[in-house]
Design a protein around this motif. Structure first.
Motif, PDB file in Angstrom:
ATOM      1  N   CYS A 146       0.862  -1.189   0.000  1.00 19.48           N
ATOM      2  CA  CYS A 146       0.000   0.000   0.000  1.00 19.48           C
ATOM      3  C   CYS A 146       0.897   1.236   0.000  1.00 19.48           C
ATOM      4  O   CYS A 146       1.061   1.905   1.017  1.00 19.48           O
ATOM      5  CB  CYS A 146      -0.919   0.012   1.216  1.00 19.48           C
ATOM      6  N   VAL A 147       1.488   1.523  -1.138  1.00 17.65           N
ATOM      7  CA  VAL A 147       2.356   2.688  -1.285  1.00 17.65           C
ATOM      8  C   VAL A 147       1.534   3.838  -1.859  1.00 17.65           C
ATOM      9  O   VAL A 147       1.069   3.765  -2.992  1.00 17.65           O
ATOM     10  CB  VAL A 147       3.568   2.361  -2.169  1.00 17.65           C
ATOM     11  N   PHE A 148       1.327   4.866  -1.059  1.00 21.37           N
ATOM     12  CA  PHE A 148       0.528   6.043  -1.430  1.00 21.37           C
ATOM     13  C   PHE A 148      -0.893   5.661  -1.830  1.00 21.37           C
ATOM     14  O   PHE A 148      -1.438   6.172  -2.807  1.00 21.37           O
ATOM     15  CB  PHE A 148       1.212   6.832  -2.561  1.00 21.37           C
ATOM     16  N   TYR A 149      -1.484   4.767  -1.049  1.00 27.14           N
ATOM     17  CA  TYR A 149      -2.839   4.305  -1.366  1.00 27.14           C
ATOM     18  C   TYR A 149      -3.848   4.589  -0.256  1.00 27.14           C
ATOM     19  O   TYR A 149      -4.954   5.050  -0.518  1.00 27.14           O
ATOM     20  CB  TYR A 149      -2.822   2.810  -1.655  1.00 27.14           C
ATOM     21  N   LEU A 150      -3.483   4.328   0.994  1.00 26.02           N
ATOM     22  CA  LEU A 150      -4.475   4.335   2.073  1.00 26.02           C
ATOM     23  C   LEU A 150      -5.109   5.702   2.304  1.00 26.02           C
ATOM     24  O   LEU A 150      -6.266   5.782   2.742  1.00 26.02           O
ATOM     25  CB  LEU A 150      -3.842   3.838   3.375  1.00 26.02           C
ATOM     26  N   HIS A 151      -4.391   6.783   2.016  1.00 24.80           N
ATOM     27  CA  HIS A 151      -4.961   8.116   2.271  1.00 24.80           C
ATOM     28  C   HIS A 151      -6.231   8.350   1.455  1.00 24.80           C
ATOM     29  O   HIS A 151      -7.064   9.169   1.832  1.00 24.80           O
ATOM     30  CB  HIS A 151      -3.932   9.203   1.972  1.00 24.80           C
ATOM     31  N   ARG A 152      -6.383   7.640   0.353  1.00 20.36           N
ATOM     32  CA  ARG A 152      -7.576   7.818  -0.470  1.00 20.36           C
ATOM     33  C   ARG A 152      -8.836   7.313   0.230  1.00 20.36           C
ATOM     34  O   ARG A 152      -9.946   7.697  -0.128  1.00 20.36           O
ATOM     35  CB  ARG A 152      -7.416   7.069  -1.794  1.00 20.36           C
ATOM     36  N   LEU A 153      -8.656   6.441   1.198  1.00 21.08           N
ATOM     37  CA  LEU A 153      -9.791   5.850   1.894  1.00 21.08           C
ATOM     38  C   LEU A 153     -10.209   6.642   3.121  1.00 21.08           C
ATOM     39  O   LEU A 153     -11.164   6.278   3.803  1.00 21.08           O
ATOM     40  CB  LEU A 153      -9.469   4.407   2.306  1.00 21.08           C
ATOM     41  N   LEU A 154      -9.503   7.727   3.425  1.00 22.87           N
ATOM     42  CA  LEU A 154      -9.778   8.485   4.637  1.00 22.87           C
ATOM     43  C   LEU A 154     -11.066   9.289   4.572  1.00 22.87           C
ATOM     44  O   LEU A 154     -11.488   9.863   5.576  1.00 22.87           O
ATOM     45  CB  LEU A 154      -8.611   9.432   4.946  1.00 22.87           C
ATOM     46  N   LYS A 155     -11.697   9.338   3.418  1.00 20.51           N
ATOM     47  CA  LYS A 155     -12.976  10.047   3.318  1.00 20.51           C
ATOM     48  C   LYS A 155     -14.012   9.424   4.248  1.00 20.51           C
ATOM     49  O   LYS A 155     -14.891  10.110   4.774  1.00 20.51           O
ATOM     50  CB  LYS A 155     -13.469  10.023   1.872  1.00 20.51           C
ATOM     51  N   ALA A 161       2.303  14.459   6.301  1.00 25.33           N
ATOM     52  CA  ALA A 161       1.632  15.757   6.399  1.00 25.33           C
ATOM     53  C   ALA A 161       0.169  15.519   6.740  1.00 25.33           C
ATOM     54  O   ALA A 161      -0.374  14.443   6.473  1.00 25.33           O
ATOM     55  CB  ALA A 161       1.738  16.527   5.081  1.00 25.33           C
ATOM     56  N   ASN A 162      -0.447  16.527   7.333  1.00 24.81           N
ATOM     57  CA  ASN A 162      -1.881  16.438   7.615  1.00 24.81           C
ATOM     58  C   ASN A 162      -2.636  17.367   6.663  1.00 24.81           C
ATOM     59  O   ASN A 162      -2.870  18.531   6.974  1.00 24.81           O
ATOM     60  CB  ASN A 162      -2.189  16.792   9.069  1.00 24.81           C
ATOM     61  N   HIS A 163      -2.972  16.837   5.504  1.00 22.11           N
ATOM     62  CA  HIS A 163      -3.795  17.569   4.539  1.00 22.11           C
ATOM     63  C   HIS A 163      -5.252  17.158   4.648  1.00 22.11           C
ATOM     64  O   HIS A 163      -6.036  17.377   3.725  1.00 22.11           O
ATOM     65  CB  HIS A 163      -3.283  17.313   3.112  1.00 22.11           C
ATOM     66  N   ASN A 164      -5.603  16.558   5.774  1.00 22.59           N
ATOM     67  CA  ASN A 164      -6.968  16.099   5.998  1.00 22.59           C
ATOM     68  C   ASN A 164      -7.631  16.854   7.145  1.00 22.59           C
ATOM     69  O   ASN A 164      -8.652  16.434   7.669  1.00 22.59           O
ATOM     70  CB  ASN A 164      -6.971  14.591   6.287  1.00 22.59           C
ATOM     71  N   HIS A 165      -7.034  17.957   7.554  1.00 21.37           N
ATOM     72  CA  HIS A 165      -7.600  18.721   8.667  1.00 21.37           C
ATOM     73  C   HIS A 165      -8.954  19.307   8.255  1.00 21.37           C
ATOM     74  O   HIS A 165      -9.114  19.800   7.136  1.00 21.37           O
ATOM     75  CB  HIS A 165      -6.653  19.848   9.074  1.00 21.37           C
ATOM     76  N   PRO A 166      -9.961  19.263   9.129  1.00 24.78           N
ATOM     77  CA  PRO A 166     -11.291  19.765   8.752  1.00 24.78           C
ATOM     78  C   PRO A 166     -11.339  21.278   8.544  1.00 24.78           C
ATOM     79  O   PRO A 166     -12.199  21.771   7.822  1.00 24.78           O
ATOM     80  CB  PRO A 166     -12.180  19.340   9.924  1.00 24.78           C
ATOM     81  N   LEU A 167     -10.411  22.019   9.177  1.00 28.46           N
ATOM     82  CA  LEU A 167     -10.383  23.468   9.014  1.00 28.46           C
ATOM     83  C   LEU A 167      -9.538  23.832   7.793  1.00 28.46           C
ATOM     84  O   LEU A 167      -8.356  23.465   7.709  1.00 28.46           O
ATOM     85  CB  LEU A 167      -9.821  24.138  10.260  1.00 28.46           C
ATOM     86  N   PHE A 168     -10.130  24.559   6.876  1.00 30.19           N
ATOM     87  CA  PHE A 168      -9.442  24.892   5.630  1.00 30.19           C
ATOM     88  C   PHE A 168      -8.148  25.647   5.874  1.00 30.19           C
ATOM     89  O   PHE A 168      -7.116  25.341   5.269  1.00 30.19           O
ATOM     90  CB  PHE A 168     -10.361  25.713   4.715  1.00 30.19           C
ATOM     91  N   LEU A 169      -8.162  26.655   6.752  1.00 30.06           N
ATOM     92  CA  LEU A 169      -6.969  27.474   6.951  1.00 30.06           C
ATOM     93  C   LEU A 169      -5.801  26.643   7.461  1.00 30.06           C
ATOM     94  O   LEU A 169      -4.670  26.791   6.999  1.00 30.06           O
ATOM     95  CB  LEU A 169      -7.260  28.626   7.914  1.00 30.06           C
ATOM     96  N   GLN A 170      -6.070  25.751   8.402  1.00 30.20           N
ATOM     97  CA  GLN A 170      -5.000  24.907   8.923  1.00 30.20           C
ATOM     98  C   GLN A 170      -4.478  23.970   7.833  1.00 30.20           C
ATOM     99  O   GLN A 170      -3.266  23.732   7.705  1.00 30.20           O
ATOM    100  CB  GLN A 170      -5.490  24.096  10.125  1.00 30.20           C
ATOM    101  N   ARG A 223      -6.069  13.263   1.023  1.00 28.26           N
ATOM    102  CA  ARG A 223      -6.349  13.387   2.455  1.00 28.26           C
ATOM    103  C   ARG A 223      -5.205  12.781   3.277  1.00 28.26           C
ATOM    104  O   ARG A 223      -5.407  11.846   4.050  1.00 28.26           O
ATOM    105  CB  ARG A 223      -7.674  12.696   2.782  1.00 28.26           C
ATOM    106  N   HIS A 224      -4.024  13.317   3.097  1.00 25.85           N
ATOM    107  CA  HIS A 224      -2.877  12.744   3.792  1.00 25.85           C
ATOM    108  C   HIS A 224      -2.928  13.018   5.294  1.00 25.85           C
ATOM    109  O   HIS A 224      -3.417  14.057   5.720  1.00 25.85           O
ATOM    110  CB  HIS A 224      -1.582  13.336   3.219  1.00 25.85           C
TER     111      HIS A 224
END
Length: 428
Positions: free
Chosen positions: A263-272, A299-308, A361-362
């Protein structure tokens, strides 16, 4: 170079850190365009531009569209896809902010703001798909990011399936062009007796799957390695395939095979949908694999707040663009392709998209570690030999002091300067 990256994500819980950081950043970056452009001369232009980008993102989040539009005009005049790393980065983030602003304006008014011209990234068209695939191959050539994770994953798999295993089955979620596997196939062919190898590769483009299987089969034949490839096509209907755990039920397992899952660069797609992700991980665990290799962006590109989320992405891709600036010549066509197509597509997704449309959604390693352990997985330490290989890769092919290789929680982290960028780990 070995060492830590300062505030490692494995030292504290990411969500707690991000909430407090978001409060701090909201207080710090509330300046308007006027106050930023009158910053004292001791502030570097790059820092001023960064503050301007963050202020624009904050204005959009507050629905102050007129002020945001004025800032975008200023940013556009200070950016270029052909300038230095700062100008190129600003170009990509300005484009993404413009697209986000357009979406808000179009949802509240009857007119549209003229968007910044964008590179086509709609993977539903054949021309865009070909462009994305070409940029992936360029990324693999000009940066260590993919090669580092794939090399380390391969070594973990080879060490898990020692000489006593004569039938090996690798399940590669989103195999893409399959560039990870020829080195592993060569290593298996050198064993005596050489085992049989079967690879099941998933993907949503049938033609790419077939061509990948053909290339791997021809390479295996040249090695004298007994090989089978099973393409597992996943329909791209409404882009919902990535979160369907039932894909595992389509994988054929044989009782005499030793199973490895990649699972190389795959699991983040399932974070929805975290519940479906947990179901997926439980089903992977129930397959009783000998090893599971996982690589993700740190990285945390899945934060619910847009600005963060925006600030996190800005810091992350600043390091990425700086690494490209330091290691590739000016005017490199490969670098331009990687920045404008591959990373540009990711930035647009993180910044401009919301809800179900957002795919990138990393999350940091700490989040993955907690989730994997809660699903019954145990961390398998990556070996000293794997570490030596990774160090050799960087020294021979990417000889820059900017790249840093860190070790934490039995896993490896690759970064630029003090910014971690990627993690690779193995589990059982």
């Amino acid at each position: 170079m070995l060492g830590s990256f300062g505030s490692s994500s494995s030292q504290s819980h990411p969500h707690h850190d991000e909430e407090s950081s978001d409060h701090h950043q909201r207080r710090r970056f509330t300046a308007t365009a006027t106050t930023i452009t009158t910053t004292t001369t001791t502030t570097s232009p790059a820092i001023q531009i960064r503050q301007l980008l963050i202020s624009c993102a904050e204005l959009i989040s507050r629905s102050d569209f007129s002020a945001a539009k004025r800032l975008l005009t200023i940013l556009s005049t200070n950016s270029s896809p052909f300038g230095d790393s700062t100008e190129r980065l600003v170009h990509q983030f300005t484009r993404a902010l413009s697209l986000r602003l357009n979406r808000y304006i179009s949802s509240t008014t009857n007119h549209f703001m003229t968007p910044v011209e964008t590179t086509p990234t709609d993977s539903s068209s054949s021309s865009s798909l070909a462009l994305i695939q070409s940029s992936y191959l360029s990324l693999n050539q000009v940066t260590p990011f993919i090669r580092f994770t794939q090399l380390t994953a391969n070594q973990a798999i080879l060490e898990a399936i020692n000489g006593n295993h004569q039938a090996i089955h690798i399940v590669d979620f989103d195999i893409n062009h399959g560039v990870q596997w020829p080195p592993l196939m060569q290593a298996l062919a050198d064993r005596y007796p050489a085992p049989t190898l079967r690879i099941t590769g998933t993907g949503n483009d049938l033609d790419t799957l077939r061509r990948t299987g053909d290339r791997l089969a021809k390479f295996a034949h040249s090695l004298g390695l007994r090989f089978q490839f099973h393409p597992l096509y996943v329909a791209n209907n409404n882009h919902d395939h990535d979160e369907d755990p039932s894909i595992i039920s389509s994988i054929v397992l044989l009782p005499d095979e030793t199973l490895a899952i990649n699972c190389v660069f795959y699991l983040h797609r399932l974070l929805k949908d975290r519940e479906k992700l947990r179901i997926f991980l439980h089903r992977v665990k129930s397959m009783n694999p000998k090893i599971v290799t996982i690589a993700e962006k740190e990285a945390n590109h899945n934060h619910p707040l847009f600005l963060q989320r925006f600030i996190e992405a800005l810091d992350y891709y600043t390091a990425v663009f700086d690494s490209l600036e330091a290691t590739l010549p000016p005017g490199s066509r490969e670098r331009m392709t990687v920045e404008q197509v591959w990373f540009g597509r990711e930035i647009v997704d993180i910044v401009a998209m919301e809800g179900d449309k957002r795919k990138e959604r990393h999350e940091r390693f700490r989040s993955w570690e907690v989730m994997l352990r809660s699903c019954g997985f145990s961390n398998v330490a990556l070996s000293p030999f794997a570490l030596s290989q990774a160090k050799l890769l960087l020294r021979l092919h990417y000889p820059s002091e900017g790249y840093q290789l860190g070790v934490s929680s039995n896993s490896f982290f690759l970064g630029w300067q003090n910014q971690p960028l990627f993690s690779i780990s193995s589990w059982r």
